[in-house]
Scaffold this motif. Structure first.
Motif, short mmCIF file in Angstrom:
data_model
loop_
_atom_site.label_atom_id
_atom_site.label_comp_id
_atom_site.label_asym_id
_atom_site.label_seq_id
_atom_site.Cartn_x
_atom_site.Cartn_y
_atom_site.Cartn_z
N ILE A 116 0.85 -1.20 0.00
CA ILE A 116 0.00 0.00 0.00
C ILE A 116 0.89 1.25 0.00
CG2 ILE A 116 -1.85 1.24 1.19
CD1 ILE A 116 -2.62 -1.55 0.06
N GLU A 117 1.94 1.22 0.82
CA GLU A 117 2.86 2.35 0.87
C GLU A 117 3.52 2.58 -0.50
OE1 GLU A 117 6.58 4.11 3.45
OE2 GLU A 117 6.58 2.02 2.81
N ALA A 118 3.85 1.47 -1.17
CA ALA A 118 4.44 1.59 -2.51
C ALA A 118 3.48 2.29 -3.46
CB ALA A 118 4.83 0.21 -3.04
N GLY A 119 2.19 2.01 -3.30
CA GLY A 119 1.18 2.67 -4.13
C GLY A 119 1.03 4.13 -3.79
N ILE A 120 1.17 4.45 -2.51
CA ILE A 120 1.01 5.84 -2.07
C ILE A 120 2.19 6.69 -2.54
CG2 ILE A 120 0.93 7.38 -0.05
CD1 ILE A 120 -0.53 5.06 1.45
N GLN A 121 3.39 6.16 -2.37
CA GLN A 121 4.59 6.97 -2.57
C GLN A 121 5.06 7.06 -4.03
OE1 GLN A 121 7.19 7.77 0.22
NE2 GLN A 121 5.82 7.32 1.92
N ALA A 122 4.78 6.04 -4.80
CA ALA A 122 5.23 6.08 -6.19
C ALA A 122 4.20 6.81 -7.05
CB ALA A 122 5.46 4.67 -6.72
N GLU A 123 4.68 7.33 -8.18
CA GLU A 123 3.75 8.02 -9.09
C GLU A 123 3.00 7.04 -9.98
OE1 GLU A 123 6.08 11.82 -10.50
OE2 GLU A 123 7.36 10.43 -9.39
N ARG A 124 3.57 5.87 -10.17
CA ARG A 124 2.88 4.82 -10.94
C ARG A 124 3.12 3.48 -10.27
NH1 ARG A 124 1.96 8.96 -12.95
NH2 ARG A 124 2.05 9.61 -15.14
N LEU A 125 2.10 2.63 -10.31
CA LEU A 125 2.27 1.25 -9.87
C LEU A 125 1.97 0.34 -11.06
CD1 LEU A 125 2.60 -0.76 -7.37
CD2 LEU A 125 0.11 -0.86 -7.41
N VAL A 126 2.92 -0.51 -11.39
CA VAL A 126 2.73 -1.40 -12.54
C VAL A 126 2.65 -2.84 -12.02
CG1 VAL A 126 3.58 -2.05 -14.83
CG2 VAL A 126 4.17 0.19 -13.88
N VAL A 127 1.58 -3.54 -12.44
CA VAL A 127 1.33 -4.89 -11.95
C VAL A 127 1.68 -5.92 -13.03
CG1 VAL A 127 -0.42 -6.47 -11.01
CG2 VAL A 127 -0.58 -4.00 -10.54
N PHE A 128 2.46 -6.92 -12.63
CA PHE A 128 2.77 -8.04 -13.52
C PHE A 128 2.23 -9.31 -12.87
CE2 PHE A 128 5.88 -4.82 -14.53
CZ PHE A 128 5.94 -4.86 -15.92
N GLY A 129 1.44 -10.07 -13.61
CA GLY A 129 0.85 -11.26 -13.01
C GLY A 129 0.26 -12.18 -14.04
N ASP A 130 -0.65 -13.05 -13.58
CA ASP A 130 -1.29 -13.99 -14.49
C ASP A 130 -2.81 -13.91 -14.35
OD1 ASP A 130 -1.31 -16.16 -16.40
OD2 ASP A 130 -2.07 -17.38 -14.77
#
Lengths: 130, 102, 129
Positions: A116-130
């Motif tokens: 959650i903190e990574a989402g708050i502090q970064a300007e973009r969140l990029v998700v890699f998954g399946d």
């Protein structure tokens, strides 16, 4: 720009971990800051140093560890997902009464709040998954 | 800028591409990666969907994933732009946010 | 100059959790719910969306005794206590699966595809599982 990455799949089974790694390398080359790479679901398996892929194959965990060292990347493995799947650091192994730990260099185990903190502090969140 | 939608599934197996196309607003972008690249090709059952999408959206495909699967740039639907990982990074920074259609 | 997150109140971002996968067949639904619960502690603006097979996560009457897995569906009822009050379900996804709001374990807000698209556009961070 400050970016965070979420990796939801383990190495080898899905391309997600490879894609994330290539993306992070390209972002660093362009001078962007990677605030954090968070490993969740089977993504926590990126963080075991016990995997031994064939010598002619890439070693995804070693590549993450190298990047962590060269670029001070913050590689965070989710503790709840890691415990389910047997990824332990020294402290956790001791606390859980297990005989050894398997976390790879450059990775650390922490809580979901780090995502959650990574989402708050970064300007973009990029998700890699399946 | 609007949203960047990433699609990493073959449109012949999963609904990820449909999900992205039906939730992308004018000016948004779609980037096909991994097995998602099969959605970017000419002469398939989904090519017309991409052609239609190009009227309102920017559509991109990740070149390294295309090449890895034996496909070439000239097999891609006209108007779809091929980008490398550096281009992927640029798209992430140019658009406001990223939604991954897994 | 102080960064926005150094201010006392801290920044509030709009987080959307996009659930598109059915429960039990894979772990995504369960572990996604774990993230949602944690996110409540961060005082962010959290919304939870169920679309595609994700609508099956909210199906009433789940009984997992026969498959040896934990039934986590009651947790959706507890979300209200975490200040996550609105669960959005996409109308088209629900109806194409022969379901209605009455089949859901909690009260939901049903949104048409276009309304959901607008809501997505308002977000800062989209977490997809």
């Amino acid at each position: 720009m400050k970016l965070s990455i979420l990796v939801n799949e383990g190495p080898y089974q899905h391309q997600a971990a490879d894609s994330a790694l290539q993306f992070v390398k390209a972002a660093l080359e362009k001078g962007h800051e990677i605030f954090r790479v968070f490993f969740y679901h089977d993504g926590v398996n990126n963080g075991t140093r016990f995997a031994i892929p064939p010598q002619d194959d890439r070693n995804i965990t070693v590549e993450w560890s190298k990047l962590a060292e060269s670029h001070k990347l913050d590689l965070v493995v989710c503790i709840a997902a890691a415990q389910r799947r047997g990824i332990l650091d020294e402290n956790e192994a001791k606390r859980q009464g297990k005989s050894g730990d398997n976390i790879a260099p450059g990775f650390r185990i922490s809580g979901l709040g780090q995502l959650i903190e990574a989402g708050i502090q970064a300007e973009r969140l990029v998700v890699f998954g399946d | 800028m609007a949203m960047l939608h990433t699609v990493n599934k073959s449109p012949f197996e999963k609904r990820s591409l449909d999900g992205a196309l039906s939730h992308a607003v004018n000016g948004a972008a779609i980037l096909m990666i991994e097995d998602g690249i099969y959605g970017a090709l000419k002469g398939t059952a989904v090519s017309s969907k991409i052609e239609k999408a190009l009227e309102t959206l920017k559509v991109y495909v990740l070149g390294p994933d295309l090449k890895a699967r034996g496909m070439t740039e000239d097999q891609v639907v006209d108007g779809v732009k091929v980008v490398d990982y550096a281009g992927f990074v640029d798209l992430v920074t140019e658009y406001d946010k990223v939604q991954a259609w897994l | 100059m102080a960064e926005p997150w150094e201010e006392e109140e801290g920044p509030v971002k709009k987080f959307m959790f996009v659930n598109r996968k059915a429960p039990y067949g894979t772990i995504y639904a369960l572990e996604s719910l774990e993230v949602v619960l944690i996110s409540a502690a961060f005082d962010q603006d959290v919304s939870l969306v169920f679309m595609d097979d994700g609508v099956y996560q909210l199906k009433k009457g789940q009984d997992t005794k026969g498959i040896g897995m934990k039934n986590f569906s009651p947790t959706y009822r507890a979300l209200e206590g975490y200040d996550i009050e609105t669960l959005y379900v996409e109308k088209e996804s629900m109806e194409s699966r022969g379901l209605s709001a009455d089949d859901m374990i909690v009260p939901v807000e049903v949104l048409g595809k276009d309304e959901l698209t607008s809501l997505m556009e308002e977000q800062d961070v989209l977490l997809s599982f």
